[in-house]
Write an enzyme that holds these catalytic residues in place. Structure first.
Site, short mmCIF file in Angstrom:
data_model
loop_
_atom_site.label_atom_id
_atom_site.label_comp_id
_atom_site.label_asym_id
_atom_site.label_seq_id
_atom_site.Cartn_x
_atom_site.Cartn_y
_atom_site.Cartn_z
NE ARG A 27 19.66 32.67 35.78
CZ ARG A 27 18.47 32.25 35.36
NH1 ARG A 27 18.39 31.33 34.44
NH2 ARG A 27 17.37 32.76 35.85
NE ARG A 30 19.98 32.07 43.73
CZ ARG A 30 19.86 31.90 42.42
NH1 ARG A 30 20.58 32.63 41.59
NH2 ARG A 30 19.04 30.98 41.94
CB CYS A 51 -6.69 3.84 50.13
SG CYS A 51 -5.43 3.35 48.94
CB CYS A 54 -6.09 -0.15 51.05
SG CYS A 54 -4.86 0.93 51.83
CG ASP A 77 -10.25 -0.06 37.59
OD1 ASP A 77 -10.54 -1.20 37.18
OD2 ASP A 77 -9.79 0.16 38.73
CG HIS A 114 -2.78 4.06 52.70
ND1 HIS A 114 -3.34 4.11 51.44
CD2 HIS A 114 -2.89 5.31 53.21
CE1 HIS A 114 -3.78 5.34 51.21
NE2 HIS A 114 -3.51 6.09 52.25
CG ASN A 154 3.35 9.77 37.65
OD1 ASN A 154 4.39 10.05 37.06
ND2 ASN A 154 2.21 9.54 37.02
CB SER A 162 -4.38 9.89 41.67
OG SER A 162 -4.01 8.53 41.53
CG HIS A 165 -1.65 2.13 48.57
ND1 HIS A 165 -2.34 1.59 49.61
CD2 HIS A 165 -0.87 1.14 48.07
CE1 HIS A 165 -2.01 0.32 49.75
NE2 HIS A 165 -1.12 0.03 48.82
CG HIS A 167 0.19 3.72 42.93
ND1 HIS A 167 0.10 4.73 43.86
CD2 HIS A 167 -0.18 4.29 41.75
CE1 HIS A 167 -0.32 5.85 43.27
NE2 HIS A 167 -0.49 5.61 41.99
CD GLN A 169 -0.27 5.15 36.00
OE1 GLN A 169 -0.76 4.90 34.90
NE2 GLN A 169 -0.37 6.33 36.56
CG HIS A 282 13.96 4.44 29.11
ND1 HIS A 282 14.46 5.74 29.06
CD2 HIS A 282 12.61 4.54 28.95
CE1 HIS A 282 13.44 6.57 28.89
NE2 HIS A 282 12.31 5.88 28.84
CG HIS A 297 18.86 3.67 30.95
ND1 HIS A 297 18.92 3.09 29.69
CD2 HIS A 297 18.10 4.78 30.80
CE1 HIS A 297 18.25 3.83 28.84
NE2 HIS A 297 17.72 4.86 29.48
CG HIS A 299 15.79 8.22 32.55
ND1 HIS A 299 16.96 8.85 32.19
CD2 HIS A 299 15.50 7.40 31.50
CE1 HIS A 299 17.35 8.44 30.99
NE2 HIS A 299 16.47 7.55 30.55
CE1 TYR A 317 16.53 30.28 25.17
CE2 TYR A 317 16.93 28.44 26.70
CZ TYR A 317 17.27 29.16 25.56
OH TYR A 317 18.33 28.76 24.80
CD GLU A 318 13.63 25.42 31.60
OE1 GLU A 318 14.45 24.52 31.71
OE2 GLU A 318 12.87 25.78 32.51
P1 H2U Z 1 -1.00 7.79 39.44
O1 H2U Z 1 0.10 6.75 39.40
O2 H2U Z 1 -0.64 9.02 38.67
O3 H2U Z 1 -1.43 8.08 40.83
O4 H2U Z 1 -2.26 7.14 38.72
C1 H2U Z 1 -2.98 6.06 39.27
C2 H2U Z 1 -3.69 5.28 38.20
O5 H2U Z 1 -4.64 4.44 38.82
C3 H2U Z 1 -4.45 6.13 37.18
O6 H2U Z 1 -3.93 5.84 35.90
C4 H2U Z 1 -5.78 4.32 38.01
C5 H2U Z 1 -5.90 5.66 37.31
O7 H2U Z 1 -6.49 5.51 36.06
N1 H2U Z 1 -6.93 3.98 38.83
C6 H2U Z 1 -7.57 2.76 38.65
O8 H2U Z 1 -7.21 2.01 37.75
N2 H2U Z 1 -8.59 2.40 39.48
C7 H2U Z 1 -9.08 3.20 40.47
O9 H2U Z 1 -9.95 2.79 41.21
C8 H2U Z 1 -8.58 4.58 40.62
C9 H2U Z 1 -7.34 4.92 39.85
ZN ZN Z 2 -3.92 2.49 50.54
#
Ligand code: H2U
Ligand code: ZN
Length: 347
Positions: A27, A30, A51, A54, A77, A114, A154, A162, A165, A167, A169, A282, A297, A299, A317-318
């Site tokens: 596919r 092209r 933010c 910050c 939080d 930031h 993410n 979200s 900055h 960061h 998790q 992982h 590793h 990903h 399909y997926e």
């Molecule tokens: P992302 O990595 O998808 O941006 O998510 C940020 C996380 O930060 C999200 O799980 C947390 C949210 O619950 N958060 C706090 O713990 N305190 C805050 O003041 C806002 C966001």
């Molecule tokens: Zn920031």
């Protein structure tokens, strides 16, 4: 591999999960369009007064961040998992089945600045992040009720991030979640049969073939895996077979920082944007058992397909049948490999 695979529909096996991916290279006859819809690179401020990550700012939950100078970690939080969840099980005729789940969620700020992202940070600064991941993996993993520590990032709005900055998790929990569980089964089966880790043998083959390798340093290699699903998916594998952050020498930690900078820089250079992805480690489970089969590793799963704005959709399909891709892993690897190691914003 026979030439047939270059142009004919075929399936490839993901040896880490045991699942198949449909590849349809015909596919993409092209030619590559290569639009570079460069998003006006507005230079963000070093400090964002609004933010919640910050230094010195108040978070959504009402807590205030300290005036941190390098990395900073706090309990999420709005944690999806809670440590003090009462334990219970539910089973109605094996049809309605549930169990409670305990866990801890944390947020890690990679830098007080930031307006930075991992590829724009120095190897020294990223090494501090690696150190923090190690401490967190060990602290959380040593808790009785924590059997797996999922560390991830993410990046970019399309990935649901979200806040720009820098960061990531951590979700640490009682159960070994689905993806690592599939990998546990596959790696264990292979190790029991061959006495070597699945990923060391895979790596050896990839180093011989070379065509899916993107970038490497002394201790780590980044490959577009043979079974990649996302167009520019990569896997980062340690040369030495070890299981987790705790097994890394200080040299390897610095090498990990270096290779993360290299791959994320190439990603940004691909479409000359801050490249979105979900990425994560992982490491071996922290269930108190020995895991000689587990090979450390990471990903990278980026959603973009052909330009800064054209994203791959996982639909039709997926959703109903099978993951599928058009451009081959070899083609994507070639594109990423040819990109420079220097970030396009750094002149
Ligand atoms: P992302 O990595 O998808 O941006 O998510 C940020 C996380 O930060 C999200 O799980 C947390 C949210 O619950 N958060 C706090 O713990 N305190 C805050 O003041 C806002 C966001
Ligand atoms: Zn920031």
């Amino acid at each position: 591999m026979n030439e047939i695979f270059k142009n004919s529909p075929h399936r490839r096996l993901n040896i880490l999960t045991g699942e198949w991916v449909q590849v349809s290279p015909h596919r993409t006859q092209r030619p590559w369009q290569g639009q570079e819809e460069e998003q006006a690179a507005k230079k963000k401020e070093e400090y964002g007064s609004g933010c919640y990550l910050c230094p010195g700012n108040e978070r959504a939950g009402g807590n205030r961040n300290p005036a941190y100078g390098s990395t900073f970690v706090f309990d999420n939080d709005f944690s999806a998992l809670l440590p003090d969840t009462p334990q219970d099980k539910h089973n109605q005729n094996d049809l309605l089945v549930a169990k409670t789940e305990r866990g801890i969620c944390r947020v890690i700020c990679f830098s007080p600045r930031h307006n930075l992202t991992l590829p724009e940070m120095s190897v020294d600064a990223i090494t501090e992040v690696v150190e923090l991941w190690t401490v967190q993996y060990e602290e959380l993993g040593s808790k009785d009720f924590i059997n797996f520590v999922q560390i991830f990032e993410n990046k970019g709005e399309v990935m649901g991030c979200s806040n720009p900055h820098p960061h990531g998790q951590i979700w640490a929990q009682e159960s070994i979640p689905e993806e690592p569980m599939k990998e546990l089964v596959q790696q264990k089966t292979y190790f029991e049969k061959n006495g070597r880790t699945l990923l060391s043998d895979y790596l050896e083959l990839e180093l011989k073939e070379e065509k899916r390798i993107v970038v490497q340093n002394e201790d780590f290699i980044v490959i577009v895996p043979f079974w990649a699903f996302w167009p520019f998916e990569t896997i980062l594998i340690s040369r030495r077979a070890f299981g987790s952050f705790s097994d890394m020498t200080s040299g390897e930690k610095r090498s990990l920082a270096d290779i993360i900078k290299k791959i994320t820089t190439r990603y940004d250079n691909l479409f000359r944007i801050s490249f979105p992805y979900s990425a994560g480690f992982h490491p071996s489970p922290t269930d108190g058992k020995d895991h000689p089969e587990w090979h450390f590793h990471m990903h990278f799963y980026p959603p973009l397909l052909r330009s800064a704005t054209i994203k791959k959709f996982r639909v039709g399909y997926e959703m109903l049948a099978n993951p599928q891709r058009d451009i081959t892993a070899e083609y994507s690897a070639g594109m990423l490999r040819e990109l420079p190691d220097v970030h396009y914003l750094e002149k």
